[in-house]
Design an enzyme around this catalytic site. Structure first.
Site, PDB file in Angstrom:
ATOM      1  N   HIS A   1      58.400  25.836  -3.621  1.00  9.41           N
ATOM      2  CA  HIS A   1      59.526  26.326  -2.814  1.00  9.41           C
ATOM      3  C   HIS A   1      60.818  26.062  -3.581  1.00  9.41           C
ATOM      4  O   HIS A   1      60.823  25.421  -4.629  1.00  9.41           O
ATOM      5  CB  HIS A   1      59.552  25.591  -1.466  1.00  9.41           C
ATOM      6  CG  HIS A   1      58.524  26.105  -0.509  1.00  9.41           C
ATOM      7  ND1 HIS A   1      58.866  26.751   0.646  1.00  9.41           N
ATOM      8  CD2 HIS A   1      57.173  26.089  -0.557  1.00  9.41           C
ATOM      9  CE1 HIS A   1      57.755  27.104   1.277  1.00  9.41           C
ATOM     10  NE2 HIS A   1      56.706  26.711   0.567  1.00  9.41           N
TER      11      HIS A   1
ATOM     12  N   ASP B   1      56.809  32.239   6.472  1.00  6.66           N
ATOM     13  CA  ASP B   1      57.412  31.161   5.685  1.00  6.66           C
ATOM     14  C   ASP B   1      57.924  30.058   6.620  1.00  6.66           C
ATOM     15  O   ASP B   1      58.608  30.342   7.607  1.00  6.66           O
ATOM     16  CB  ASP B   1      58.581  31.766   4.879  1.00  6.66           C
ATOM     17  CG  ASP B   1      59.162  30.804   3.872  1.00  6.66           C
ATOM     18  OD1 ASP B   1      58.409  29.965   3.333  1.00  6.66           O
ATOM     19  OD2 ASP B   1      60.376  30.904   3.599  1.00  6.66           O
ATOM     20  N   HIS B   2      57.603  28.821   6.317  1.00  8.98           N
ATOM     21  CA  HIS B   2      58.075  27.661   7.092  1.00  8.98           C
ATOM     22  C   HIS B   2      57.864  27.809   8.599  1.00  8.98           C
ATOM     23  O   HIS B   2      58.803  27.596   9.397  1.00  8.98           O
ATOM     24  CB  HIS B   2      59.563  27.382   6.820  1.00  8.98           C
ATOM     25  CG  HIS B   2      59.806  26.885   5.434  1.00  8.98           C
ATOM     26  ND1 HIS B   2      59.488  25.624   5.011  1.00  8.98           N
ATOM     27  CD2 HIS B   2      60.297  27.519   4.339  1.00  8.98           C
ATOM     28  CE1 HIS B   2      59.787  25.489   3.736  1.00  8.98           C
ATOM     29  NE2 HIS B   2      60.264  26.635   3.291  1.00  8.98           N
TER      30      HIS B   2
ATOM     31  N   SER C   1      60.606  34.399   7.402  1.00 12.56           N
ATOM     32  CA  SER C   1      60.849  33.066   7.973  1.00 12.56           C
ATOM     33  C   SER C   1      60.974  33.183   9.491  1.00 12.56           C
ATOM     34  O   SER C   1      61.098  34.284  10.040  1.00 12.56           O
ATOM     35  CB  SER C   1      62.134  32.477   7.391  1.00 12.56           C
ATOM     36  OG  SER C   1      63.255  33.193   7.904  1.00 12.56           O
TER      37      SER C   1
ATOM     38  N   ASP D   1      64.427  33.073  -2.265  1.00 10.88           N
ATOM     39  CA  ASP D   1      65.238  33.656  -1.194  1.00 10.88           C
ATOM     40  C   ASP D   1      66.720  33.678  -1.586  1.00 10.88           C
ATOM     41  O   ASP D   1      67.368  34.731  -1.598  1.00 10.88           O
ATOM     42  CB  ASP D   1      65.038  32.845   0.098  1.00 10.88           C
ATOM     43  CG  ASP D   1      65.758  33.450   1.287  1.00 10.88           C
ATOM     44  OD1 ASP D   1      66.387  34.514   1.126  1.00 10.88           O
ATOM     45  OD2 ASP D   1      65.705  32.877   2.388  1.00 10.88           O
TER      46      ASP D   1
END
Ligand code: G3H
Ligand code: 13P
Ligand code: ZN
Length: 312
Positions: free
Chosen positions: A208, A81-82, A48, A253
């Site tokens: 997600h 991620d993101h 992330s 996560d």
């Protein structure tokens, strides 16, 4: 071996889902490789924006490359991620990432398309794949606080994928990030997943917010002094056949964070004079590895390493 996300998705589509696990430090990276080795599974290692600034993107890249060297039999993709737009461009330019997520889901539809398209054009010119998101998850997405969860609309999703050229789509079907996922009778909208799958045949879908927040972990953390009352996650059994509806990637996560918290709380509760950080570290690596192997069984990716290798 680091491979493209496209190669992984080709092998997985409608056969099984691939676990995409967030990592932030050496212990998580070790445990992740160990768990995938134990279960003979291909996997996605995801980083992330927060992880890139916490552990430093250069340090993370070096540790992952080292683990790749130490485990030459494993096959995996590295994914941002993101990402926001600057992070996505930076990851693409680094040459290290198999794929990036551009998360402009909090923006209005047209702006989400514009931003995503810019990232797709850059990524594709460098052979990198792009995951985009439409709809908003409940809970907290990085620093974006979602209000009421906003489900992905199937018709809009089709238009979004056609106009952006993204390679996979993260959908909002009422999962959310973190340890507090559901309130009241709230449930995952599998009806919506089926509609999106019907509108987007062949397009890899991503879920997600899929941690299951095992209640025995929550209880153990509370018994060791933590406070997590009301923590709840996705029923793992609900994820066993989502691959039949095009879900190729399942993001996890928070479950890993729970294991870290439990191991360390128990260690310091039970060993009052403990000061060797390697002791709980070793336990965490082993337990996180076992957890990854267990998840891979549930997602169907366990035992698929040879099938993926054959396609390379
Ligand atoms: O979706 C969010 C992931 O769980 C990453 O969390 O931004 O705190 O690293 P993070
Ligand atoms: P969880 O918080 O359910 O683990 O979701 C993680 C995630 O979606 C990362 O992008
Ligand atoms: Zn997420």
């Amino acid at each position: 071996m680091i491979i493209t996300t496209e190669q992984l998705f080709k092998a997985a589509y409608k056969n099984f889902s691939i676990g995409a696990y967030n990592i932030n430090n050496m212990e998580q990276i070790f445990g992740l490789f160990q768990g995938n080795k134990q279960s003979n599974a291909p996997f996605i290692l995801q980083i992330s924006r927060g992880a890139r600034s916490y552990a430093n993107k250069v340090m993370l890249e070096a540790m992952i490359k080292a683990c790749d060297q130490l485990n030459p039999e494993l096959v995996f993709a590295v994914h941002l991620d993101h990402g926001d737009e600057p992070n996505a461009h930076d990851a693409i330019d680094s040459g290290f990432y198999s794929s990036v997520m551009i998360d402009a889901s909090a923006k209005p539809f047209e702006e989400n398309i514009e931003i995503t398209k810019r990232v797709v054009d850059h990524a594709h010119s460098k052979g990198v794949r792009v995951e985009a998101e439409l709809g908003e998850l409940g809970g907290v997405e990085e620093d974006i606080a979602g209000n009421a969860a906003h489900l992905t609309d199937a018709k809009q999703a089709k238009e979004f994928v056609e106009r952006t050229g993204c390679d996979s789509l993260a959908i909002a079907i009422d999962t959310s990030h973190g340890a507090y996922k559901f309130s009241g009778n709230q449930k995952i909208h599998f009806d919506r997943l089926k509609e999106i799958f019907a509108a987007l045949p062949g397009v890899p879908l991503v879920m997600h917010g899929s941690s299951s927040i095992p209640q025995d972990e929550v209880q153990k953390i509370e018994a060791a002094g933590g406070k997590l009352s009301g923590a709840r996650g996705v029923d793992e059994n609900d994820l066993r056949d989502v691959h039949t509806y095009g879900v190729v990637k399942i993001n996890i996560d928070s479950d890993g964070r729970l294991i870290w918290t439990r191991v360390h709380r128990e260690y310091f509760r039970d060993k009052l004079n403990g000061i060797d950080l390697r002791e709980p570290g070793k336990t965490y690596i082993a337990e996180y590895g076992n957890f990854i192997a267990h998840k891979n069984e549930a997602f169907g990716s366990a035992g698929q390493l040879d099938a993926v290798r054959k396609l390379l």
